[in-house]
Design a protein around this motif. Structure first.
Motif, PDB file in Angstrom:
ATOM      1  N   PHE A 163       0.467   1.369  -2.826  1.00  0.00           N
ATOM      2  CA  PHE A 163      -0.848   1.463  -2.608  1.00  0.00           C
ATOM      3  C   PHE A 163      -1.351   1.700  -1.068  1.00  0.00           C
ATOM      4  O   PHE A 163      -2.098   2.407  -0.776  1.00  0.00           O
ATOM      5  CB  PHE A 163      -1.796   0.066  -3.104  1.00  0.00           C
ATOM      6  CG  PHE A 163      -3.281   0.158  -3.092  1.00  0.00           C
ATOM      7  CD1 PHE A 163      -3.816   1.170  -3.391  1.00  0.00           C
ATOM      8  CD2 PHE A 163      -3.684  -0.908  -2.501  1.00  0.00           C
ATOM      9  CE1 PHE A 163      -5.631   1.150  -3.503  1.00  0.00           C
ATOM     10  CE2 PHE A 163      -5.195  -1.215  -2.426  1.00  0.00           C
ATOM     11  CZ  PHE A 163      -5.961  -0.188  -2.756  1.00  0.00           C
ATOM     12  N   ILE A 164      -0.663   0.639  -0.161  1.00  0.00           N
ATOM     13  CA  ILE A 164      -0.896   0.863   1.169  1.00  0.00           C
ATOM     14  C   ILE A 164      -0.313   2.269   1.748  1.00  0.00           C
ATOM     15  O   ILE A 164      -1.128   2.887   2.364  1.00  0.00           O
ATOM     16  CB  ILE A 164      -0.265  -0.141   2.034  1.00  0.00           C
ATOM     17  CG1 ILE A 164      -1.028  -1.644   1.799  1.00  0.00           C
ATOM     18  CG2 ILE A 164      -0.113   0.044   3.389  1.00  0.00           C
ATOM     19  CD1 ILE A 164      -0.328  -2.752   2.320  1.00  0.00           C
ATOM     20  N   ALA A 165       0.864   2.765   1.415  1.00  0.00           N
ATOM     21  CA  ALA A 165       1.308   4.019   1.440  1.00  0.00           C
ATOM     22  C   ALA A 165       0.212   4.942   0.985  1.00  0.00           C
ATOM     23  O   ALA A 165       0.072   6.051   1.655  1.00  0.00           O
ATOM     24  CB  ALA A 165       2.776   4.163   0.725  1.00  0.00           C
ATOM     25  N   ALA A 166      -0.178   4.847  -0.294  1.00  0.00           N
ATOM     26  CA  ALA A 166      -1.172   6.006  -0.716  1.00  0.00           C
ATOM     27  C   ALA A 166      -2.504   5.986   0.253  1.00  0.00           C
ATOM     28  O   ALA A 166      -3.016   7.001   0.361  1.00  0.00           O
ATOM     29  CB  ALA A 166      -1.688   5.732  -2.158  1.00  0.00           C
ATOM     30  N   ILE A 167      -3.112   4.907   0.743  1.00  0.00           N
ATOM     31  CA  ILE A 167      -4.108   4.851   1.451  1.00  0.00           C
ATOM     32  C   ILE A 167      -3.717   5.606   2.965  1.00  0.00           C
ATOM     33  O   ILE A 167      -4.408   6.504   3.394  1.00  0.00           O
ATOM     34  CB  ILE A 167      -4.569   3.458   1.744  1.00  0.00           C
ATOM     35  CG1 ILE A 167      -5.035   2.806   0.500  1.00  0.00           C
ATOM     36  CG2 ILE A 167      -5.667   3.467   2.779  1.00  0.00           C
ATOM     37  CD1 ILE A 167      -5.364   1.297   0.711  1.00  0.00           C
ATOM     38  N   THR A 168      -2.654   5.125   3.325  1.00  0.00           N
ATOM     39  CA  THR A 168      -2.025   5.758   4.567  1.00  0.00           C
ATOM     40  C   THR A 168      -1.900   7.111   4.662  1.00  0.00           C
ATOM     41  O   THR A 168      -2.442   7.909   5.589  1.00  0.00           O
ATOM     42  CB  THR A 168      -0.814   5.055   4.989  1.00  0.00           C
ATOM     43  OG1 THR A 168      -1.302   3.597   5.051  1.00  0.00           O
ATOM     44  CG2 THR A 168      -0.368   5.594   6.651  1.00  0.00           C
ATOM     45  N   ALA A 169      -1.472   7.892   3.695  1.00  0.00           N
ATOM     46  CA  ALA A 169      -1.231   9.075   3.387  1.00  0.00           C
ATOM     47  C   ALA A 169      -2.538   9.865   2.651  1.00  0.00           C
ATOM     48  O   ALA A 169      -2.531  10.983   2.825  1.00  0.00           O
ATOM     49  CB  ALA A 169      -0.244   9.264   2.266  1.00  0.00           C
ATOM     50  N   ARG A 170      -3.695   8.859   2.561  1.00  0.00           N
ATOM     51  CA  ARG A 170      -4.878   9.562   2.046  1.00  0.00           C
ATOM     52  C   ARG A 170      -4.476  10.556   0.702  1.00  0.00           C
ATOM     53  O   ARG A 170      -4.912  11.419   0.641  1.00  0.00           O
ATOM     54  CB  ARG A 170      -5.730  10.228   3.098  1.00  0.00           C
ATOM     55  CG  ARG A 170      -6.000   9.696   4.126  1.00  0.00           C
ATOM     56  CD  ARG A 170      -6.634  10.056   5.286  1.00  0.00           C
ATOM     57  NE  ARG A 170      -5.734  11.037   5.906  1.00  0.00           N
ATOM     58  CZ  ARG A 170      -6.497  12.080   6.561  1.00  0.00           C
ATOM     59  NH1 ARG A 170      -7.356  12.252   6.964  1.00  0.00           N
ATOM     60  NH2 ARG A 170      -5.459  13.434   6.995  1.00  0.00           N
ATOM     61  N   ASP A 171      -3.718   9.726  -0.042  1.00  0.00           N
ATOM     62  CA  ASP A 171      -3.061  10.763  -1.464  1.00  0.00           C
ATOM     63  C   ASP A 171      -3.720  10.162  -2.730  1.00  0.00           C
ATOM     64  O   ASP A 171      -3.511   9.238  -3.130  1.00  0.00           O
ATOM     65  CB  ASP A 171      -1.595  10.292  -1.365  1.00  0.00           C
ATOM     66  CG  ASP A 171      -0.925  11.185  -2.395  1.00  0.00           C
ATOM     67  OD1 ASP A 171      -1.575  11.621  -3.348  1.00  0.00           O
ATOM     68  OD2 ASP A 171       0.377  11.283  -2.318  1.00  0.00           O
ATOM     69  N   LEU A 172      -4.946  11.159  -2.943  1.00  0.00           N
ATOM     70  CA  LEU A 172      -5.610  10.825  -4.197  1.00  0.00           C
ATOM     71  C   LEU A 172      -4.852  11.025  -5.440  1.00  0.00           C
ATOM     72  O   LEU A 172      -4.893  10.100  -6.283  1.00  0.00           O
ATOM     73  CB  LEU A 172      -6.629  11.842  -4.238  1.00  0.00           C
ATOM     74  CG  LEU A 172      -7.783  11.421  -4.980  1.00  0.00           C
ATOM     75  CD1 LEU A 172      -8.365  10.116  -4.555  1.00  0.00           C
ATOM     76  CD2 LEU A 172      -8.908  12.396  -4.881  1.00  0.00           C
ATOM     77  N   GLN A 173      -3.832  11.589  -5.499  1.00  0.00           N
ATOM     78  CA  GLN A 173      -2.846  11.701  -6.613  1.00  0.00           C
ATOM     79  C   GLN A 173      -2.099  10.509  -6.653  1.00  0.00           C
ATOM     80  O   GLN A 173      -1.817   9.981  -7.830  1.00  0.00           O
ATOM     81  CB  GLN A 173      -2.078  13.024  -6.570  1.00  0.00           C
ATOM     82  CG  GLN A 173      -2.707  14.503  -6.780  1.00  0.00           C
ATOM     83  CD  GLN A 173      -1.703  15.504  -6.777  1.00  0.00           C
ATOM     84  OE1 GLN A 173      -0.636  15.428  -6.144  1.00  0.00           O
ATOM     85  NE2 GLN A 173      -2.299  16.665  -7.101  1.00  0.00           N
ATOM     86  N   ALA A 174      -1.541  10.001  -5.696  1.00  0.00           N
ATOM     87  CA  ALA A 174      -0.944   8.836  -5.677  1.00  0.00           C
ATOM     88  C   ALA A 174      -1.817   7.768  -6.197  1.00  0.00           C
ATOM     89  O   ALA A 174      -1.414   6.882  -6.991  1.00  0.00           O
ATOM     90  CB  ALA A 174      -0.257   8.139  -4.494  1.00  0.00           C
ATOM     91  N   MET A 175      -3.055   7.456  -5.735  1.00  0.00           N
ATOM     92  CA  MET A 175      -4.199   6.598  -6.401  1.00  0.00           C
ATOM     93  C   MET A 175      -4.394   6.698  -7.821  1.00  0.00           C
ATOM     94  O   MET A 175      -4.504   5.722  -8.608  1.00  0.00           O
ATOM     95  CB  MET A 175      -5.535   6.798  -5.590  1.00  0.00           C
ATOM     96  CG  MET A 175      -5.534   6.397  -4.182  1.00  0.00           C
ATOM     97  SD  MET A 175      -5.267   4.596  -4.149  1.00  0.00           S
ATOM     98  CE  MET A 175      -5.479   4.512  -2.534  1.00  0.00           C
ATOM     99  N   ASP A 176      -4.345   7.876  -8.300  1.00  0.00           N
ATOM    100  CA  ASP A 176      -4.389   8.224  -9.752  1.00  0.00           C
ATOM    101  C   ASP A 176      -3.393   7.498 -10.684  1.00  0.00           C
ATOM    102  O   ASP A 176      -3.564   6.962 -11.777  1.00  0.00           O
ATOM    103  CB  ASP A 176      -4.216   9.855 -10.201  1.00  0.00           C
ATOM    104  CG  ASP A 176      -5.640  10.501  -9.627  1.00  0.00           C
ATOM    105  OD1 ASP A 176      -6.582   9.857  -9.409  1.00  0.00           O
ATOM    106  OD2 ASP A 176      -5.442  11.583  -9.655  1.00  0.00           O
TER     107      ASP A 176
END
Length: 174
Positions: free
Chosen positions: A55-68
């Protein structure tokens, strides 16, 4: 006459040994089961901590697909970020909130300074302190520490986020 007494004593001894065996079994089975539950919970805690890191990595990467992939897509999921002024409810709103947040910053850096995880088997929560650094599109840098709470539910053997709340920690000026 002595022979029947010996049989009776032997029978009593056998009954006592059987009773002790049953008692020991009754005592050790729950302990064994508790140990199994501790191993399961420890395994779940490891998986929840991994989901938190993702989750932190997805936020840091600003990765919406990872959030999905990290969030449950229910109508009951909630998001209260450190810059929010309202509670966002429902997956569509949460996804839109992340998309908006990711568009506001050129860089996001988050590190977890402290974490405490607990699960009851179906639901888990991780609370901690994050160190946050944001670089706005305007070039302004915003840095703060935040209390964070993430709530997870297990879906198809995966721990998915159902609620995220990050609140800046107020520190008095020195």
């Amino acid at each position: 006459m002595n022979r029947p007494k010996k049989l009776t004593a032997a029978a009593m001894l056998l009954a006592m040994v059987a009773a002790m065996a049953v008692a020991m079994l009754a005592i050790t089975l729950p302990i064994g089961d508790a140990v199994g539950q501790q191993k399961t919970r420890a395994s779940d805690v490891d998986r929840i901590e991994a989901a938190s890191r993702d989750f932190i990595a997805a936020i840091t990467a600003r990765d919406l697909q990872a959030m999905d992939k990290l969030w449950a897509h229910g109508s009951y999921v909630t998001f209260m970020g450190p810059l929010n002024t309202t509670i966002v409810v429902g997956w569509d709103g949460v996804r839109n909130a992340w998309e908006m947040r990711f568009g506001q910053f050129d860089r996001v850096a988050i590190s977890l300074a402290e974490s405490h995880v607990h699960t009851n088997g179906e639901v888990a929560w991780a609370v901690g302190i994050e160190k946050v650094q944001l670089l706005r599109k305007t070039g302004e840098t915003v840095s703060f520490d935040a209390f964070v709470t993430n709530v997870f539910e297990e879906h198809d053997d995966r721990w998915l986020i159902v609620s995220h709340q990050a609140t800046p920690i107020f520190r008095e000026a020195k």
